[in-house]
Scaffold this motif. Sequence first.
Motif, PDB file in Angstrom:
ATOM      1  N   ALA A  65     -12.863 -11.882  11.198  1.00 37.81           N
ATOM      2  CA  ALA A  65     -13.285 -10.560  10.710  1.00 37.81           C
ATOM      3  C   ALA A  65     -12.892 -10.438   9.242  1.00 37.81           C
ATOM      4  O   ALA A  65     -11.996 -11.142   8.769  1.00 37.81           O
ATOM      5  CB  ALA A  65     -12.589  -9.470  11.525  1.00 37.81           C
ATOM      6  N   ILE A  67     -10.890  -9.017   6.743  1.00 40.18           N
ATOM      7  CA  ILE A  67      -9.611  -8.288   6.831  1.00 40.18           C
ATOM      8  C   ILE A  67      -9.604  -7.075   5.909  1.00 40.18           C
ATOM      9  O   ILE A  67      -8.945  -6.088   6.145  1.00 40.18           O
ATOM     10  CB  ILE A  67      -8.440  -9.233   6.506  1.00 40.18           C
ATOM     11  N   ARG A  68     -10.403  -7.162   4.841  1.00 36.82           N
ATOM     12  CA  ARG A  68     -10.445  -6.012   3.928  1.00 36.82           C
ATOM     13  C   ARG A  68     -11.035  -4.776   4.597  1.00 36.82           C
ATOM     14  O   ARG A  68     -10.865  -3.668   4.157  1.00 36.82           O
ATOM     15  CB  ARG A  68     -11.273  -6.359   2.684  1.00 36.82           C
ATOM     16  N   PHE A  99     -13.047 -23.888   9.035  1.00 36.44           N
ATOM     17  CA  PHE A  99     -12.218 -23.084   9.934  1.00 36.44           C
ATOM     18  C   PHE A  99     -13.083 -22.237  10.862  1.00 36.44           C
ATOM     19  O   PHE A  99     -14.070 -21.652  10.421  1.00 36.44           O
ATOM     20  CB  PHE A  99     -11.343 -22.137   9.115  1.00 36.44           C
ATOM     21  N   LEU A 101     -11.798 -19.233  12.870  1.00 32.48           N
ATOM     22  CA  LEU A 101     -10.569 -18.486  13.135  1.00 32.48           C
ATOM     23  C   LEU A 101     -10.892 -17.064  13.580  1.00 32.48           C
ATOM     24  O   LEU A 101     -11.888 -16.488  13.155  1.00 32.48           O
ATOM     25  CB  LEU A 101      -9.704 -18.434  11.870  1.00 32.48           C
ATOM     26  N   GLY A 102     -10.050 -16.497  14.411  1.00 33.72           N
ATOM     27  CA  GLY A 102     -10.210 -15.112  14.809  1.00 33.72           C
ATOM     28  C   GLY A 102     -11.597 -14.863  15.373  1.00 33.72           C
ATOM     29  O   GLY A 102     -12.064 -15.597  16.260  1.00 33.72           O
ATOM     30  N   GLY A 135     -12.164  -9.573  19.726  1.00 37.89           N
ATOM     31  CA  GLY A 135     -13.571  -9.863  20.067  1.00 37.89           C
ATOM     32  C   GLY A 135     -13.676 -10.704  21.326  1.00 37.89           C
ATOM     33  O   GLY A 135     -14.504 -11.588  21.436  1.00 37.89           O
ATOM     34  N   LYS A 282      -3.065 -16.015  -8.824  1.00 38.77           N
ATOM     35  CA  LYS A 282      -4.015 -15.810  -9.916  1.00 38.77           C
ATOM     36  C   LYS A 282      -3.305 -15.703 -11.260  1.00 38.77           C
ATOM     37  O   LYS A 282      -2.334 -14.966 -11.419  1.00 38.77           O
ATOM     38  CB  LYS A 282      -4.869 -14.568  -9.642  1.00 38.77           C
TER      39      LYS A 282
HETATM   40  N1  T1G Z   1     -11.200 -11.522   5.398  1.00 40.56           N
HETATM   41  C1  T1G Z   1     -11.365 -11.226   4.073  1.00 40.56           C
HETATM   42  N2  T1G Z   1     -11.103 -12.100   3.066  1.00 40.56           N
HETATM   43  C2  T1G Z   1     -10.668 -13.318   3.424  1.00 40.56           C
HETATM   44  C3  T1G Z   1     -10.469 -13.694   4.770  1.00 40.56           C
HETATM   45  C4  T1G Z   1     -10.764 -12.734   5.781  1.00 40.56           C
HETATM   46  N3  T1G Z   1     -10.638 -13.030   7.081  1.00 40.56           N
HETATM   47  N4  T1G Z   1     -10.007 -14.973   4.781  1.00 40.56           N
HETATM   48  C5  T1G Z   1      -9.931 -15.372   3.508  1.00 40.56           C
HETATM   49  N5  T1G Z   1     -10.314 -14.389   2.698  1.00 40.56           N
HETATM   50  C6  T1G Z   1     -10.411 -14.448   1.226  1.00 40.56           C
HETATM   51  C7  T1G Z   1      -9.043 -14.596   0.588  1.00 40.56           C
HETATM   52  O1  T1G Z   1      -8.455 -13.313   0.393  1.00 40.56           O
HETATM   53  C8  T1G Z   1      -9.396 -15.261  -0.718  1.00 40.56           C
HETATM   54  O2  T1G Z   1      -9.967 -14.258  -1.548  1.00 40.56           O
HETATM   55  C9  T1G Z   1     -10.545 -16.197  -0.325  1.00 40.56           C
HETATM   56  O3  T1G Z   1     -11.096 -15.655   0.892  1.00 40.56           O
HETATM   57  C10 T1G Z   1     -10.082 -17.611  -0.054  1.00 40.56           C
HETATM   58  O4  T1G Z   1      -9.029 -17.504   0.913  1.00 40.56           O
HETATM   59  C11 T1G Z   1     -12.190  -9.525  15.493  1.00 40.56           C
HETATM   60  C12 T1G Z   1      -9.849  -8.932  14.355  1.00 40.56           C
HETATM   61  C13 T1G Z   1      -9.606 -19.206   6.149  1.00 40.56           C
HETATM   62  C14 T1G Z   1      -7.543 -20.617   6.297  1.00 40.56           C
HETATM   63  O5  T1G Z   1      -6.785 -14.263   9.782  1.00 40.56           O
HETATM   64  O6  T1G Z   1      -6.284 -17.914   6.980  1.00 40.56           O
HETATM   65  O7  T1G Z   1     -10.972 -12.001  13.146  1.00 40.56           O
HETATM   66  O8  T1G Z   1      -8.277 -14.332  -3.406  1.00 40.56           O
HETATM   67  O9  T1G Z   1      -7.270 -18.502  -0.599  1.00 40.56           O
HETATM   68  O10 T1G Z   1      -6.430 -21.348   1.348  1.00 40.56           O
HETATM   69  O11 T1G Z   1     -10.671 -10.778  16.720  1.00 40.56           O
HETATM   70  O12 T1G Z   1      -8.196 -17.731   4.083  1.00 40.56           O
HETATM   71  O13 T1G Z   1     -10.446 -15.611  -3.572  1.00 40.56           O
HETATM   72  O14 T1G Z   1     -10.423 -13.083  -3.650  1.00 40.56           O
HETATM   73  O15 T1G Z   1      -6.836 -18.153   1.886  1.00 40.56           O
HETATM   74  O16 T1G Z   1      -8.783 -22.235   1.825  1.00 40.56           O
HETATM   75  C15 T1G Z   1      -8.726 -13.482  11.538  1.00 40.56           C
HETATM   76  C16 T1G Z   1      -7.535 -15.473   7.350  1.00 40.56           C
HETATM   77  C17 T1G Z   1      -9.136 -12.153  10.967  1.00 40.56           C
HETATM   78  C18 T1G Z   1      -8.103 -15.899   8.686  1.00 40.56           C
HETATM   79  C19 T1G Z   1      -8.800 -20.392   4.152  1.00 40.56           C
HETATM   80  N6  T1G Z   1      -8.866 -14.515  10.546  1.00 40.56           N
HETATM   81  N7  T1G Z   1      -7.861 -16.425   6.313  1.00 40.56           N
HETATM   82  O17 T1G Z   1      -7.647 -20.662   3.392  1.00 40.56           O
HETATM   83  O18 T1G Z   1      -8.466 -19.919   1.107  1.00 40.56           O
HETATM   84  S1  T1G Z   1      -8.923 -10.847  12.127  1.00 40.56           S
HETATM   85  C20 T1G Z   1      -7.849 -14.812   9.702  1.00 40.56           C
HETATM   86  C21 T1G Z   1      -7.162 -17.587   6.208  1.00 40.56           C
HETATM   87  C22 T1G Z   1     -10.128 -11.165  13.299  1.00 40.56           C
HETATM   88  C23 T1G Z   1     -11.202 -10.660  15.423  1.00 40.56           C
HETATM   89  C24 T1G Z   1     -10.051 -10.385  14.542  1.00 40.56           C
HETATM   90  C25 T1G Z   1      -7.515 -18.469   5.052  1.00 40.56           C
HETATM   91  C26 T1G Z   1      -8.373 -19.671   5.435  1.00 40.56           C
HETATM   92  P1  T1G Z   1      -9.766 -14.325  -3.143  1.00 40.56           P
HETATM   93  P2  T1G Z   1      -7.780 -18.498   0.807  1.00 40.56           P
HETATM   94  P3  T1G Z   1      -7.808 -21.141   1.878  1.00 40.56           P
END
Ligand code: T1G
Length: 705
Positions: A65, A67-68, A99, A101-102, A135, A282
């Motif tokens: 999803a 997250i924002r 990936f 994930l979630g 989900g 950054k």
């Molecule tokens: N939502 C919004 N932005 C995200 C995002 C997400 N899920 N994941 C990454 N970003 C943005 C991050 O802020 C950065 O932005 C850019 O993408 C690159 O990320 C319904 C409720 C996938 C392993 O928890 O673990 O699904 O700084 O630097 O090192 O059941 O991102 O460039 O502007 O981390 O290659 C569950 C979270 C959500 C995964 C990649 N999913 N993300 O790592 O890149 S809840 C997560 C990560 C959900 C459902 C539930 C990692 C990554 P910017 P990055 P990376």
Amino acid sequence: MSEPEVVRFDFEDGIGVITVDYPPVNALGPGVREGIIAAVEKGNADPNVKAMVLLGAGRSFIAGADIRQFGTKRPVFKKTSVEVLDDATKPTVAAIHGFALGGGLEHALACHFRIAVPTAKVGLPEVLIGILPGGGGTQRLPRLIGPKAAMEMIVTGRHVPADEAKTMGIVDAITPGTNLRAEAIAYAKAVIAEKRPLSRVRDRKADASAEPGMFDAMRKSIARKARNQKAPYHCIACVEAAVSQPFDEGIATERRLFSELENADEAKALRYAFFAEREVAKVPGAPKDFKPGKIKTAAVVGAGTMGGGIAMSFADFGIPVKVLEVSRDVLEKGMQRVRDNYATSVKRGSLKQSEMDERLKRFTPVERYEDIADCDVVIEAVFERIDVKKDVFAKLEAVMKPGALLLSNSSAINTDIMAGMTTRPGNVAGAHFFAPANVMKLFEVVVGSKTSVETIVRTMQVGRDIGKISALAGTCDGFAANRSRAPFQTEMMLMLEEGALPEQIDKVMVDFGYPIGPFAVSDLSGLDIGYDTRKRRAAENPNFRKLPVPDRLVEMGRKGQKSGAGWYRYEKGDRTPHPDEVVKSVIADVARELGIEQRQFTDDEILKRLLFASVNETCKILEEGKCLRASDMDVMWLHGFGFPRYRGGLMFWADGIGVKEVYRQIEEWHQRYGARWKPAALLKELAESGTSFREAKPKVPMFTV
Ligand code: T1G
């Protein structure tokens, strides 16, 4: 120009191809779920579509999803994209790279089949941001791989590599991934040709009869780490529902428990920490297109405890590292310490013997500066004395290849002093590790007045190459992290003189969420470290406020665990801290000599005296431009000082109390205790303007591009 399609549907060879294209990681952002629903319905309705595949464009499948969007109003669907997939009338195949994930994995679990490339990773990491898979993940995964394995994945939030996911049964096949789209289409066509039975995950049974006690056992095993948190326990409850309730009731349980978490303080703090850790990377003003390559060779000067730990950080991440020590005896001792550290990990089971052997092969002990001349980066970790550092940098200047990064692990000495010993100050920066260097994640990049932006970007990348969290700091006494923590350490000592006890202060901080209290930490690191620094400061500054309590303990030989006693007493061979009457009497003597009346302290006052002191200092660090963002300081406290993650960070937590209240309380202590509690100008400004700490901006740039 119309918005680019975030979900494409195209048709090839009887197969409907659904491609999610929402950079950078295909989060389920605005329009993505709607696009998936439309695509699946289109595929269902088209008689030429015999099966469908779901893919991610770019670097990943679906990362979950967006997250924002949490904490904001989101569209409500009659049937969610997961449910539409689940009800698809034709075979569906999720083809995973990068990936899943979630919510990403949840969509894949609603497909009939899942294939993955060897480098793919899958997981349900929602607990790491204070929520739970919302989900259907808590209901489908236990039905696919069994409740115990599913619960472990959901409660830890860990990423599972493709080969393990195949073994567990999450993934049906590993595919080379040279052309994932073509491979997915071929797989779908094989499913049709072989008339494979289409079983939905939701129609399977999750059976815990083999180990009915698994849920309570899991609750017991996470009790310490999950202290003060709800999400891990709600995750367990959802998996329990997958075993005890029919699918749809389990989904209702999942939705109910999810709704209790999304806007809880814990989830808000963990979401903040997630984005703060990305913001900290950054470098403002750095050229967007400058992406330094991974370093190939490293060198560490100094084979002491820090030098050895720094060298291990490189070897642990596959980077060959030379360890330079001019004394063969010290070099050998240092290498032995490295071998012993690895052997301890092997004994504990956290490292395989084969991994230890591999890592040791990456070490090259050397005794001449010429031997490290070819390295991309060199980090000095020699004695914290200016003359010694100067000598090292003069020698590095003479041998290191052009463009090599010349970094100092000093924890206090001005980076410009080292840079001044070279003709290439642009290549010099601080690379401040936190002990133990191969364990602590914080990597403080200290910017000298002549450090180039290219060196800053490259040094930040060095930290990431060795699995650290890089954070920028300006040159000043203690840089950013230690400088912000110094007032905390002063207040903890002064409160003793006023009547608090070490065990009371430690309990307050452990109850707040720290793994161990600050006095127990001091016993671990050794009271003599602070003692030497205080003696040096007192000699330099006659007005320096001495701390007689710790000084006396050190002079009595109570240096902490290493001497069997410090703030606490220790039984032989046991590291359990025991309050000690001797310490109480030293405190009483000092208070009497200083004429300080003893009083009782509330836990709340102890907590705020410690943390507000650091909040105030952080405001000074920010206004001087020695830290770029309040959230950067939060990342430093999370990864340098063990601040509880589910509270977001020092400044996030202070924002929860409110800038005005923090300012009022600090001003009150300023009246009571004098200059050391004078509110920072920035704090006063934020309080008067009603601006949060998170919005605070430095007054002075840390560097100019
Ligand atoms: N939502 C919004 N932005 C995200 C995002 C997400 N899920 N994941 C990454 N970003 C943005 C991050 O802020 C950065 O932005 C850019 O993408 C690159 O990320 C319904 C409720 C996938 C392993 O928890 O673990 O699904 O700084 O630097 O090192 O059941 O991102 O460039 O502007 O981390 O290659 C569950 C979270 C959500 C995964 C990649 N999913 N993300 O790592 O890149 S809840 C997560 C990560 C959900 C459902 C539930 C990692 C990554 P910017 P990055 P990376």
